[in-house]
Scaffold this motif. Structure first.
Motif, PDB file in Angstrom:
ATOM      1  N   PHE A 149       2.138   8.541  19.723  1.00 14.07           N
ATOM      2  CA  PHE A 149       1.372   9.163  18.644  1.00 14.07           C
ATOM      3  C   PHE A 149       1.612  10.673  18.605  1.00 14.07           C
ATOM      4  N   ILE A 150       1.622  11.277  19.803  1.00 19.78           N
ATOM      5  CA  ILE A 150       1.842  12.730  19.899  1.00 19.78           C
ATOM      6  C   ILE A 150       3.236  13.070  19.380  1.00 19.78           C
ATOM      7  N   GLU A 151       4.169  12.223  19.740  1.00 21.28           N
ATOM      8  CA  GLU A 151       5.572  12.426  19.326  1.00 21.28           C
ATOM      9  C   GLU A 151       5.685  12.366  17.794  1.00 21.28           C
ATOM     10  N   LEU A 152       4.966  11.378  17.201  1.00 21.69           N
ATOM     11  CA  LEU A 152       5.008  11.218  15.738  1.00 21.69           C
ATOM     12  C   LEU A 152       4.416  12.451  15.053  1.00 21.69           C
ATOM     13  N   ALA A 153       3.291  12.929  15.565  1.00 22.93           N
ATOM     14  CA  ALA A 153       2.644  14.107  14.982  1.00 22.93           C
ATOM     15  C   ALA A 153       3.572  15.303  15.053  1.00 22.93           C
ATOM     16  N   ARG A 154       4.272  15.407  16.177  1.00 21.39           N
ATOM     17  CA  ARG A 154       5.176  16.552  16.343  1.00 21.39           C
ATOM     18  C   ARG A 154       6.335  16.446  15.350  1.00 21.39           C
ATOM     19  N   SER A 155       6.917  15.249  15.274  1.00 24.49           N
ATOM     20  CA  SER A 155       8.091  15.119  14.388  1.00 24.49           C
ATOM     21  C   SER A 155       7.719  15.272  12.898  1.00 24.49           C
ATOM     22  N   LEU A 156       6.474  14.908  12.569  1.00 22.20           N
ATOM     23  CA  LEU A 156       6.054  15.072  11.159  1.00 22.20           C
ATOM     24  C   LEU A 156       5.487  16.462  10.908  1.00 22.20           C
ATOM     25  N   ASN A 157       5.301  17.202  12.003  1.00 21.33           N
ATOM     26  CA  ASN A 157       4.708  18.540  11.929  1.00 21.33           C
ATOM     27  C   ASN A 157       3.313  18.490  11.291  1.00 21.33           C
ATOM     28  N   ILE A 158       2.536  17.526  11.797  1.00 18.45           N
ATOM     29  CA  ILE A 158       1.175  17.352  11.286  1.00 18.45           C
ATOM     30  C   ILE A 158       0.203  17.502  12.440  1.00 18.45           C
ATOM     31  N   ASN A 159      -0.918  18.077  12.144  1.00 15.52           N
ATOM     32  CA  ASN A 159      -1.959  18.213  13.151  1.00 15.52           C
ATOM     33  C   ASN A 159      -2.321  16.827  13.701  1.00 15.52           C
ATOM     34  N   GLN A 160      -2.330  16.755  15.024  1.00 16.80           N
ATOM     35  CA  GLN A 160      -2.538  15.442  15.664  1.00 16.80           C
ATOM     36  C   GLN A 160      -3.922  14.866  15.336  1.00 16.80           C
ATOM     37  N   ALA A 161      -4.904  15.761  15.270  1.00 19.23           N
ATOM     38  CA  ALA A 161      -6.263  15.283  14.978  1.00 19.23           C
ATOM     39  C   ALA A 161      -6.335  14.673  13.577  1.00 19.23           C
ATOM     40  N   ALA A 162      -5.623  15.315  12.641  1.00 13.21           N
ATOM     41  CA  ALA A 162      -5.637  14.798  11.268  1.00 13.21           C
ATOM     42  C   ALA A 162      -4.983  13.427  11.219  1.00 13.21           C
ATOM     43  N   LEU A 163      -3.865  13.313  11.932  1.00  7.86           N
ATOM     44  CA  LEU A 163      -3.144  12.033  11.947  1.00  7.86           C
ATOM     45  C   LEU A 163      -4.015  10.953  12.598  1.00  7.86           C
ATOM     46  N   SER A 164      -4.689  11.365  13.650  1.00  6.28           N
ATOM     47  CA  SER A 164      -5.547  10.418  14.348  1.00  6.28           C
ATOM     48  C   SER A 164      -6.696   9.950  13.446  1.00  6.28           C
ATOM     49  N   SER A 165      -7.275  10.905  12.714  1.00  5.57           N
ATOM     50  CA  SER A 165      -8.387  10.498  11.830  1.00  5.57           C
ATOM     51  C   SER A 165      -7.878   9.569  10.736  1.00  5.57           C
ATOM     52  N   LEU A 166      -6.667   9.824  10.245  1.00  2.00           N
ATOM     53  CA  LEU A 166      -6.093   8.934   9.216  1.00  2.00           C
ATOM     54  C   LEU A 166      -5.956   7.521   9.777  1.00  2.00           C
ATOM     55  N   LYS A 167      -5.467   7.451  11.014  1.00  2.00           N
ATOM     56  CA  LYS A 167      -5.260   6.119  11.604  1.00  2.00           C
ATOM     57  C   LYS A 167      -6.605   5.390  11.783  1.00  2.00           C
ATOM     58  N   ASN A 168      -7.573   6.147  12.253  1.00  2.00           N
ATOM     59  CA  ASN A 168      -8.899   5.526  12.437  1.00  2.00           C
ATOM     60  C   ASN A 168      -9.451   4.968  11.144  1.00  2.00           C
ATOM     61  N   ARG A 169      -9.331   5.784  10.101  1.00  2.00           N
ATOM     62  CA  ARG A 169      -9.895   5.349   8.821  1.00  2.00           C
ATOM     63  C   ARG A 169      -9.120   4.148   8.254  1.00  2.00           C
ATOM     64  N   LEU A 170      -7.786   4.214   8.375  1.00  2.00           N
ATOM     65  CA  LEU A 170      -6.983   3.120   7.803  1.00  2.00           C
ATOM     66  C   LEU A 170      -7.151   1.824   8.598  1.00  2.00           C
ATOM     67  N   ILE A 203       0.842  -1.206   0.000  1.00  2.00           N
ATOM     68  CA  ILE A 203       0.000   0.000   0.000  1.00  2.00           C
ATOM     69  C   ILE A 203       0.875   1.254   0.000  1.00  2.00           C
ATOM     70  N   GLU A 204       0.603   2.157  -0.909  1.00  2.00           N
ATOM     71  CA  GLU A 204       1.383   3.383  -1.052  1.00  2.00           C
ATOM     72  C   GLU A 204       0.508   4.589  -0.718  1.00  2.00           C
ATOM     73  N   PRO A 205       1.118   5.709  -0.390  1.00  2.00           N
ATOM     74  CA  PRO A 205       0.322   6.905  -0.046  1.00  2.00           C
ATOM     75  C   PRO A 205      -0.635   7.299  -1.172  1.00  2.00           C
ATOM     76  N   GLY A 206      -0.224   7.054  -2.411  1.00  3.98           N
ATOM     77  CA  GLY A 206      -1.102   7.382  -3.547  1.00  3.98           C
ATOM     78  C   GLY A 206      -2.410   6.621  -3.466  1.00  3.98           C
ATOM     79  N   ASP A 207      -2.342   5.391  -2.961  1.00  2.00           N
ATOM     80  CA  ASP A 207      -3.566   4.585  -2.833  1.00  2.00           C
ATOM     81  C   ASP A 207      -4.512   5.210  -1.812  1.00  2.00           C
ATOM     82  N   ILE A 208      -3.930   5.840  -0.803  1.00  5.20           N
ATOM     83  CA  ILE A 208      -4.769   6.463   0.235  1.00  5.20           C
ATOM     84  C   ILE A 208      -5.366   7.759  -0.310  1.00  5.20           C
ATOM     85  N   ALA A 209      -4.554   8.497  -1.107  1.00  2.00           N
ATOM     86  CA  ALA A 209      -5.039   9.771  -1.665  1.00  2.00           C
ATOM     87  C   ALA A 209      -6.315   9.555  -2.491  1.00  2.00           C
ATOM     88  N   VAL A 210      -6.342   8.429  -3.198  1.00  4.18           N
ATOM     89  CA  VAL A 210      -7.514   8.126  -4.027  1.00  4.18           C
ATOM     90  C   VAL A 210      -8.765   7.952  -3.170  1.00  4.18           C
TER      91      VAL A 210
END
Lengths: 196, 550
Positions: free
Chosen positions: B310-331, B263-270
């Protein structure tokens, strides 16, 4: 020449119409009858008006039957009436025959005075009415008032001599519709007449 | 006109009338013969026009009632009198049809060799217009042959066969459209069958509802044969859901397993819209890939327990934690898909390619996952991306050695608007294939009921479109974008019958044509295909249906 069908002689003519004085009083063809006159060329006309009148325009007929019981007795008591009264028929010219071909177009010269006028036979009527190119001549004729009645009578008579009369009338109706585009009410009335 | 002549029967009862006016832009106006009723003629009917040394072929695009007297409308004649009705109809009141001339055929012997050409002029006044004959259909569309596949019959021409040049058809990406229940699936099955029978391309069919592979059902719940039953030696059934396949009595040739690493990020973008992901959440997949590495990101991300990690990952990627969390939930939904294997896939792409290389056709059945759009899109996009990449390499090799040209591949996708919507068309592999067309010998057959959801650019790149009934304004606009005379075709299209009728136009056909799609599903229809596959036995079918011959 078919003497039995001879109805009279031309007494007045123009390139549009002619007047026939019938040999016998009241022995005239009906309105819409196809007649022919002349010989070279033979001209065709359609009866559009029939009139009975005094031979002398200055002498108007007066009533003569006060003491008679029946109309016929008026003529029996006054035998001179058959000589003093005449029947005249007016015909509109609708075509001519040159050699074997019938042309349904205006004639270039009127019939001669005293030309014999003969009612056409069924065969001649069938042949003539196989083509209705003369209809515009009638429909737009400046000399006629009740021309629609003349046309419907002619078409009804013609339909009777064709093998398939209803098919002929539909053909004639379509020709009328073509010539009367823009005059729907007139067309409608004409069609009603010929459909009866 | 003479009564006797007028009453002679017409030599050719096919003659409809004559051209009375027109223009190249608006088509020509044809006044009908008095005896021809407008109700005899349907929009979409194929007509021919004789004009001196030229013959035009066109389509009826509109039908009108005309009158020589405009008062007819307010003062209608006494039609209760049958005589008057007969006289008026066809004379004072007449029928008019609008014909769009599409093709022109010169009667010159040299020009006949080139066949019909697009009409760049119109027939002169009073040209005779007739219903096209079977021979006209043959002249324009050709006879059934090794390349021409009989797809149906032109409207109201039951004996004429309209043939589609399959070789030309597969050179471009194509579309089959129509409202639900209008016969898209049957039409698509016919096209797939035609491609298999003519042997001009391999096919990969993403069979969402499992109705192409082994068997399908008509609206009346009557069972119809799938491709595997018709061409057992040429079609392989791959399955995402082995249990479902077996329940349906299908023994799949291969069971597809997809590994986390595939699975690649492009597959998720679709899947952004399908999974209801925000832009940020969808883009986070790319950051995760950079962070964890291309093969591990999915596995690592889903294995995160949450909390501080999870918080650490969001910080290091500089991504909103809520967005990252929603991605994880959906995936996490993907964990429920049995065909996704944490321990690794089974290189389904290689398997598919090995079948395709052998000139076989692969139908991938989704089983119960067919109702899950996310699963369908994920798998279709994922497999197609890899297959396309392999084909790109093969196509490059072929540039050096033309004998190495890969067999053309046609990929069939349903619910195409989900892959090709304007938002994501640029990101999905299907968008690339549709745009780049046959550069790498891979084309699409998109099947969809909502063409307005497909990116305009992609719609305009589709070579041949076959459209069943559509009545939504946007869908009609979308399908007809860029087609000459589209205003006229629009009225044709919106008046198709809701069953077994389609409008075909575009690259593979010389002119647009309304067809009655040929039958599929009866013993006779199977026999008509003249399939020479060893396992297919028409006589056996006949016996099953009607009993043994005595």
């Amino acid at each position: 020449m078919n003497i039995n069908k001879r109805i009279g002689e031309v007494v007045e003519s123009s390139s549009l119409q002619f007047t026939v004085q019938c040999y016998d009083l009241y022995k005239s063809p009906n309105i819409g009858t196809l007649v022919k006159c002349g010989s070279d060329p033979q001209l065709f006309g359609i009866v559009y008006d029939v009139s009975n009148k005094s031979m002398d325009p200055a002498r108007r007929p007066v009533p003569r039957g006060r003491n008679e019981n029946k109309e016929e007795e008026v003529y029996l008591s006054n035998p001179q009436l058959n000589r003093l009264l005449i029947t005249e028929v007016n015909c509109v010219l609708v075509g001519y025959q040159s050699v074997d071909e019938i042309n349904q177009s205006p004639v270039s010269l009127p019939p001669m005075i005293h030309s014999f006028v003969i009612e056409c036979s069924d065969e001649e009527l069938k042949r003539f009415s196989s083509c209705l190119d003369f209809l515009p001549l009638l429909l737009e004729s400046p000399v006629l008032n009740s021309i629609d009645e003349v046309i419907s009578s002619f078409l009804i008579k013609s339909s009777r001599v064709h093998d398939d009369s209803s098919r002929f009338l539909i053909y004639a109706g379509k020709e009328l519709a073509f010539n009367l585009s823009g005059q729907l009410i007139r067309l409608n009335n004409l069609l009603k007449r010929i459909s009866k | 006109m003479n009564y006797e002549i007028n009453n002679q029967p017409y030599e050719d009862t096919n003659i409809l009338g004559m051209v009375v006016s027109g223009s190249l832009n608006n088509g020509v106006e044809v006044k009908l013969k008095p005896e021809k009723s407008v109700s005899e003629i349907k929009v979409g009917r194929y007509v021919s026009i004789e004009a001196e040394s030229l013959k035009f072929f066109g389509v009826v695009t509109d039908i009108e009632l005309g009158a020589t007297d405009q008062t007819l409308r307010v003062n209608p004649p006494e039609i209760s009198n049958p005589f008057i009705a007969k006289v008026i109809s066809g004379s004072t009141a007449y029928g008019v049809i609008q014909v769009e001339p599409m093709l022109i055929l010169s009667q010159d012997e040299l020009d006949l060799i080139d066949g019909p050409q697009p009409a760049k002029t119109i027939p002169p006044h009073f040209s005779k217009v007739s219903f096209a004959s079977d021979k006209d259909v043959e002249t324009v569309f050709g006879l059934e042959s090794n390349t021409n596949f009989w797809l149906g019959n032109p409207l109201d021409m039951d004996t004429a066969k309209l043939c589609l040049n399959i070789e030309e058809f597969i050179k471009r990406s194509n579309g089959v459209f129509g409202k639900s229940g209008t016969g898209k699936t049957f039409l698509t099955r016919l096209l797939l069958l035609g491609i298999i029978q003519r042997g001009v391309a391999s096919q990969l069919v993403f069979d969402m509802q499992s109705e192409y592979g082994w068997k399908g059902f008509s609206e009346e719940s009557k069972e119809v044969k799938g491709l595997k039953q018709m061409f057992s030696s040429k079609v392989a059934i791959f399955s995402l859901d082995e249990e479902s396949s077996k329940r349906r009595g299908v023994n799949p040739d291969y069971v597809v397993r997809i590994g986390y690493e595939d699975i690649e990020p492009g597959d998720i973008a679709v899947l952004k819209e399908t999974l209801n992901l925000s832009e940020v959440a969808a883009d986070a997949a790319y950051s995760l890939e950079r962070f964890y590495g291309s093969n591990k990101w999915f596995k690592e991300f889903l294995s995160l327990s949450g909390g501080d990690e999870f918080i650490e990952l969001a910080r290091s990627l500089n991504i909103n934690q809520a967005a990252l969390s929603s991605l994880k939930n959906r995936l996490s939904r993907f964990k429920r898909f049995d065909f996704i294997d944490q321990s690794g896939g089974n290189d389904s792409v290689t398997q598919i390619l090995s079948y395709l290389d052998r000139g076989m056709h692969v139908v991938l059945e989704f089983g119960r996952y067919g109702s899950d759009l996310a699963a369908y899109m994920l798998v279709a996009n994922l497999l197609t991306r890899r297959i396309y990449a392999r084909y790109a390499i093969l196509a490059e090799k072929a540039l050096g050695d033309p004998t190495q040209q890969p067999t053309p591949l046609v990929i069939t996708i349903e619910e195409a608007h989900k892959f090709l919507s304007p938002d994501i068309a640029s990101q999905t592999i299907f968008g690339t294939i549709a745009r780049e067309m046959r550069k790498h010998n891979v084309t699409l057959l998109v099947v969809d009921q909502r063409p307005s959801g497909i990116d305009d650019e992609i719609m305009s790149q589709l070579g041949t479109k076959i459209t069943c009934l559509l009545d939504n304004e946007k869908d009609l606009d979308s399908v007809l974008t860029g087609v000459s005379g589209n205003r006229k075709l629009r009225s044709v299209l919106s008046r198709l019958e809701s069953k077994q009728q389609a409008l075909i136009f575009g690259h593979a056909v010389p002119m647009p044509m309304v067809i009655k799609v040929r039958d599929y599903g009866t013993a006779t229809s199977y026999g008509d295909f003249q399939i020479e596959d060893t396992k297919f036995n028409f006589d056996e079918d006949n016996e099953d249906l009607f009993g043994k011959k005595l």
